[in-house]
Design a protein around this motif. Structure first.
Motif, mmCIF file in Angstrom:
data_model
loop_
_atom_site.group_PDB
_atom_site.id
_atom_site.type_symbol
_atom_site.label_atom_id
_atom_site.label_comp_id
_atom_site.label_asym_id
_atom_site.label_seq_id
_atom_site.Cartn_x
_atom_site.Cartn_y
_atom_site.Cartn_z
ATOM 1 N N SER A 182 -13.602 -101.567 54.870
ATOM 2 C CA SER A 182 -14.308 -101.264 56.121
ATOM 3 C C SER A 182 -13.398 -101.448 57.331
ATOM 4 O O SER A 182 -13.355 -100.601 58.241
ATOM 5 C CB SER A 182 -15.544 -102.163 56.260
ATOM 6 O OG SER A 182 -16.197 -101.934 57.481
ATOM 7 N N ILE A 242 -19.202 -99.139 51.319
ATOM 8 C CA ILE A 242 -18.879 -98.688 52.663
ATOM 9 C C ILE A 242 -19.797 -97.509 52.969
ATOM 10 O O ILE A 242 -19.966 -96.604 52.142
ATOM 11 C CB ILE A 242 -17.407 -98.236 52.760
ATOM 12 C CG1 ILE A 242 -16.477 -99.389 52.368
ATOM 13 C CG2 ILE A 242 -17.091 -97.713 54.153
ATOM 14 C CD1 ILE A 242 -16.601 -100.627 53.215
ATOM 15 N N VAL A 295 -17.888 -96.077 60.579
ATOM 16 C CA VAL A 295 -18.501 -96.739 59.435
ATOM 17 C C VAL A 295 -19.572 -97.707 59.908
ATOM 18 O O VAL A 295 -19.565 -98.168 61.053
ATOM 19 C CB VAL A 295 -17.456 -97.504 58.583
ATOM 20 C CG1 VAL A 295 -16.495 -96.540 57.920
ATOM 21 C CG2 VAL A 295 -16.695 -98.518 59.427
ATOM 22 N N ALA A 336 -19.614 -104.616 57.574
ATOM 23 C CA ALA A 336 -19.640 -104.090 56.213
ATOM 24 C C ALA A 336 -20.821 -104.673 55.446
ATOM 25 O O ALA A 336 -21.217 -105.825 55.653
ATOM 26 C CB ALA A 336 -18.334 -104.420 55.494
#
Length: 457
Positions: A326, A345, A336, A340
């Motif tokens: 991540s 991900i 993203v 995380a």
């Protein structure tokens, strides 16, 4: 030390088959632009799912050799049952061949037309089994969870204000259960806080609504609670897990996730009457109550895996390895989900491919491009998976357009993950060239498994 090493040694290996870009182009065309239809031998790094794809330990393999394959009352069942009882605190344990089998049994009994099952976010098979019963699944994700780029410690929480309002509007009698998915898979693998679990339980108890936990990734959720929630820093993972389950009336679990097993699941209940109904249905669909569609060796592997997954050295490595990928992608500008999650991900494909309209499935377009670029198989969690149609046949999009890179447990090394980051970043740098897709064939339920698509010109 800064480096978090794998708390295990590799004892057995299997080959990875490398394909060329030209070969992958032909393979994807033959699979109708749906990686579910690609043969596994044509995948270089398989991040389609973390379900049933884990590497089992030497202890689990040893347990498999000791599996008792008796049809009824096998020793392996009683080992399995004792471990699940110990963790969940629930007296009635029903084995099934996987999580969706538990869901099918439970919702066949509790569901029906005019009923609503409320959740933080239901995953695909859970929602499908609810809808198959005639009921409706309702997602009430907390506001923080709706913004992928904005970090928050517990973005998987259920919106308790919205829950109380929904109960008031629809009536408690129309809600057979409230279900918390921990961690919240469709919501980016984000954890649920113990405080939220307590608050949801209190609301359910006040309205006499049963409260269930979808426990596929219970250990990862417990570890996040230990890291992020006040009062739990000195608690063991097992104690945190036991407290989570103590608030629930029942739980479903796919043991293919946090039990490291390649197959299996269970339904755990407090209600003896409901357990009797479920076992009757189990016998029709899965098998005798002491094997539930599983071989004795699989019951042994699950029992051992449920203990291994709560080891903190493993969980520290697991969560840190997800953060590692991540952080690399985030540093390169890839949008993203932050922070995380626990097992995967999640790329925000709407932000990654802003030029592709939702009706052209940007998540699926990105999934296909990752396969073409590097042989990486991933999955769309967006409008292909969760989209519906209105009366005019127009797409009702999903709440978010995500692409999930699910990391199998104890399978890939750091060099594999570095390769994944290189491919994703390469695709991101030429993202303007990616085009959308349209569906040419689909099933009425769980269409993403078998849908056929083609690129738009």
């Amino acid at each position: 030390m800064k480096t978090i090493i794998e708390p295990f040694r590799i004892k057995s290996v299997e080959p990875i088959f490398v394909t060329t870009p030209e070969e992958r182009k032909a393979i994807l065309e033959q699979a109708f632009y749906n990686p579910f239809l690609v043969n596994a031998e044509h995948v270089l790094i398989d991040l389609l799912t973390d379900s049933g794809t884990s590497a089992m330990s030497s202890h689990q393999w040893a347990g498999i050799m000791q599996g008792d394959e008796s049809y009824a009352g096998s020793r392996s069942f009683f080992h399995f049952e004792s471990v699940v009882k110990s963790i969940t605190g629930m007296p009635f344990i029903i084995p099934t061949h996987q999580g969706r089998a538990s869901e099918k049994i439970l919702f066949s009994i509790l569901g029906g037309k005019g009923k609503f099952f409320v959740s933080n976010t239901l995953f695909d098979t859970t929602r499908a089994n609810i809808e198959f019963s005639g009921a409706t699944g309702i997602d009430l994700l907390c506001e923080e969870g709706k913004h992928p780029a904005i970090p928050a410690p517990f973005k998987g929480n259920l919106d308790t204000v919205a829950l109380e309002q929904f109960i008031k509007e629809k009536g408690a009698e129309t809600i057979p259960a409230v279900i918390l998915t921990i961690t919240n898979n469709s919501g980016g693998g984000q954890p649920v806080s113990m405080q939220n679990i307590k608050e949801v339980k209190a609301i359910c108890a006040a309205n006499q609504i049963p409260f269930y936990i979808d426990a596929c990734r219970f250990a990862e959720n417990a570890y996040f609670i230990k890291l992020r929630e006040d009062g739990y820093q000195n608690s063991s993972i097992e104690d945190i897990a036991k407290e989570m389950f103590s608030y629930a009336d029942g739980a479903t679990m796919s043991a293919k996730k946090d039990a490291f097993a390649n197959i299996g699941g269970f339904l755990a209940l407090h209600s003896e009457a409901l357990a009797k109904e479920c076992r009757n249905l189990l016998i029709i669909t899965e098998g005798f109550p002491t094997y539930g569609g599983l071989a004795g060796r699989d019951l042994e592997a699950i029992a051992i895996g449920l203990r291994e997954v709560m080891e903190e050295s493993y969980l520290q490595y697991r969560i840190r390895s997800i953060e590692y990928l991540s952080d690399k992608l985030h540093a390169a500008g890839v949008p993203v989900m932050r922070p995380a999650g626990g097992h995967a991900i999640y790329i925000d494909s709407k932000a990654f491919l802003p030029h592709i309209p939702v009706a052209q499935y940007p998540g699926q377009a990105l999934v296909c491009e990752l396969y073409l670029a590097g042989g990486i198989r991933s999955v769309e969690i967006g409008s292909l998976m969760f989209g519906k149609y209105d009366e005019a046949g127009e797409l009702i999009p999903a709440a978010m357009e995500l692409v999930r890179l699910a990391i199998p447990r104890r399978v890939y090394t750091q060099s594999h993950i570095d390769y994944v980051s290189e491919v994703v970043i390469d695709v991101f740098q030429r993202r303007d060239l990616i085009k959308g897709l349209e569906i040419t064939e689909e099933a009425p339920l769980l269409r993403h498994f078998t849908a056929k698509l083609k690129p738009l010109q």
